[in-house]
Design an enzyme around this catalytic site. Structure first.
Site, PDB file in Angstrom:
ATOM      1  N   GLU A   9       0.811  -1.226   0.000  1.00 56.85           N
ATOM      2  CA  GLU A   9       0.000   0.000   0.000  1.00 56.85           C
ATOM      3  C   GLU A   9       0.841   1.270   0.000  1.00 56.85           C
ATOM      4  O   GLU A   9       0.911   1.991   1.000  1.00 56.85           O
ATOM      5  CB  GLU A   9      -1.005  -0.001   1.166  1.00 56.85           C
ATOM      6  CG  GLU A   9      -2.061  -1.069   0.995  1.00 56.85           C
ATOM      7  CD  GLU A   9      -3.332  -0.819   1.819  1.00 56.85           C
ATOM      8  OE1 GLU A   9      -3.403   0.190   2.535  1.00 56.85           O
ATOM      9  OE2 GLU A   9      -4.258  -1.642   1.720  1.00 56.85           O
ATOM     10  N   GLU A  39      -4.979  -8.387  -0.267  1.00 61.98           N
ATOM     11  CA  GLU A  39      -5.786  -8.179   0.952  1.00 61.98           C
ATOM     12  C   GLU A  39      -7.242  -7.995   0.566  1.00 61.98           C
ATOM     13  O   GLU A  39      -7.549  -7.371  -0.447  1.00 61.98           O
ATOM     14  CB  GLU A  39      -5.359  -6.918   1.721  1.00 61.98           C
ATOM     15  CG  GLU A  39      -4.045  -7.054   2.427  1.00 61.98           C
ATOM     16  CD  GLU A  39      -3.693  -5.814   3.264  1.00 61.98           C
ATOM     17  OE1 GLU A  39      -4.618  -5.067   3.666  1.00 61.98           O
ATOM     18  OE2 GLU A  39      -2.492  -5.604   3.484  1.00 61.98           O
TER      19      GLU A  39
END
Ligand code: FCB
Length: 505
Positions: A207, A411
């Site tokens: 991320e 995720e």
């Protein structure tokens, strides 16, 4: 064609001479009825053979042992030790004590039927100060973890950077300092050298968007009677120009790490990022709205995924940032765009819904952002707007925009207000509904021919959820943080059954 074709009735049709063709790879069947030959989709519900059913965690969120065996402090140790930053003053000092309980945790994953595990390596365990002499005890921990996983039949998928930068590097400017990209690549190459005999997939950075933007600028969110500043470590408030340079260094660090892993890893080592895609979802599935959403997705990801996959910043991004745009060279862009083996995407929600605008043709005017309705369903976290079709469109656009060879959902999951019933049961029906509806959409993408090869549920077990501390439970396994007792939730059963059947259960 609404007829439900199972493998058995496809065989029957073939025997009766009505099935004139069936493609194993696409599941497309040609059916002949009299003179009418039609093409129909055999609705396979299966995921591809060899699909990775994994769960995910990260070092700071579970390991604990924050200052053991020669580990140096990270920016998250510093940030969590600073009063006021984390709810209830929680820290990751002990967290899930996974550093000492990793064997029990691997056994839990095995019981859940996982055949893959995404975890992250704490850079300051390996290089206490970010560079220099490696710490043998830190490396030893990951060697033992990898051995345990391989012995359990679980493929290790480590992430090299899930936000816990060595504090010593932050003291020299962190990701604002271009030298950090080189330090990261050296560390990545070192890990590939040490682990690639057993590890075949490495994620570079988790991320980019979150740790860069939230760590270096943060966000002011409205609350009753004013605003509240939310941020991640190191908690800086840089200008837009400085922030853009940090963004550039992060993707450059990724590209340099890709090259270092290729140089040091054994043949057959695969590498890619794990980015949270800023996804625009078409509100209505019609060609013009789908196209608008695809264009919006490419633009929204300009500083991260798009530049990594195209090797250039979009004109729209450079124009929008103007004098604040990052400073870069052509050579850097080449490094950032280093070829990848796969693309990892974290997908929780549609960031925006879009419809085509009337002014098609101009990039910035080609989509219209549609606000979420007030009553749009949300999960336990207010930020988690429900949008299962995100797990269809995210991989779909990664394929259509960038022709990814292989895609992993690195995720996906939700927190829930889990309560123990009768001492050892957690009936997390909301999480199961969430996972089932999202996974059904992922399967739809796979059935369309999108090369999705892995799904990592966030998270293996409840853990330290950054600034929310231990208050947000994202796990398939419940953790009592006073006793460290682990208790699988109902969703762990759902996951096991899904992995076992290779079909959404
Ligand atoms: C993602 C993070 C992960 C976890 C989940 C809930 O943004 O990568 O560490 O916090 O959200």
């Amino acid at each position: 064609m609404s007829t439900h074709f199972t493998r058995r009735n496809v065989a029957k049709l073939a025997a009766a001479g009505t099935l004139v063709g069936l493609s194993e790879t696409t599941g497309v069947a040609q059916i002949s009825q009299g003179t009418d030959t039609r093409t129909a989709q055999v609705p396979t519900r299966e995921f591809p053979k060899g699909f990775y059913w994994g769960t995910a965690t990260s070092s700071y969120q579970i390991e604990g042992a924050w200052n053991e065996d020669g580990k140096g402090p990270s920016i998250w140790d510093t940030y969590a030790h600073t009063p006021g930053n984390i709810q209830n003053g929680d820290t990751g000092d002990v967290a899930n004590d996974h550093y000492h309980r990793y064997k029990e945790d691997v056994a839990l994953m095995k019981n859940m039927g996982a055949n893959a595990y995404r975890f992250s390596i704490a850079w300051p365990r390996i290089f206490a100060n970010g560079t220099g002499q490696p710490n043998p005890k830190g490396l030893d921990f990951y060697n033992r973890l990898v051995d345990e996983l391989v012995a359990a039949g679980i493929a290790p998928f480590p992430t090299l950077y899930h936000w816990d930068l060595p504090q010593a590097l932050q003291d020299k400017g962190g990701w604002q300092n271009r030298d950090t990209t080189k330090a990261f690549a050296d560390y990545a190459g070192y890990m590939a050298d040490k682990l690639s005999d057993r590890v075949h997939h490495f994620f570079t950075i988790n991320e980019f968007r979150s740790f860069v933007d939230m760590g270096h600028q943060g966000m002011d969110v409205p609350i009753s009677g004013g605003t509240m500043h939310i941020a991640l470590a190191p908690g800086l408030k840089l200008s837009r120009r400085e922030l853009n340079q940090v963004r550039h260094h992060a993707v450059l660090g990724h590209g340099m790490a890709v090259q270092a892993i290729r140089a040091k890893g054994r043949a057959g080592t695969n590498v890619g990022p794990a980015e949270v895609i800023e996804l625009a979802v078409p509100l209505i599935e019609a060609p013009e709205h789908i196209k608008a959403a695809e264009i919006a997705t490419r633009e929204r990801n300009a500083p991260f995924l798009t530049v990594m996959l195209e090797g250039k910043y979009t004109d729209g991004y450079l124009k929008e940032q103007g004098a604040d745009a990052p400073k870069f060279t052509d050579d850097e862009l080449k490094i950032i765009g280093s070829p990848l083996d796969f693309v990892g995407i974290n997908v929780y929600r549609p960031l925006i819904y879009v419809l085509a605008s009337d002014q098609l043709g101009q990039v910035s005017g080609s989509w219209r952002e549609i606000p979420f309705a007030k009553g749009h369903p949300k999960m336990f976290n207010q930020w988690l707007t429900l949008g299962p079709e995100a797990l269809y469109w995210a991989p779909k656009f990664v394929q259509s925009l960038w022709k990814a060879k292989e895609i992993h959902i690195t995720e996906n999951g939700c927190a829930s207000d889990d309560v123990l019933v009768d001492g050892d049961k957690i009936y997390d029906t909301d999480r199961i509904v969430f996972l089932r509806s999202y996974l059904t959409q992922l399967q739809r993408a796979s059935a369309d021919g999108v090369p999705v090869m892995g799904y990592f549920q966030w998270s293996t077990m409840d853990n330290f959820e950054w600034t929310s501390g231990f208050g947000n439970r994202f796990g398939l396994v419940h953790v009592d943080f006073k006793t460290q007792k682990r208790t699988p939730k109902s969703s762990a059963l759902f996951f096991r059954e899904t992995a076992r059947q290779n079909v959404v259960a």
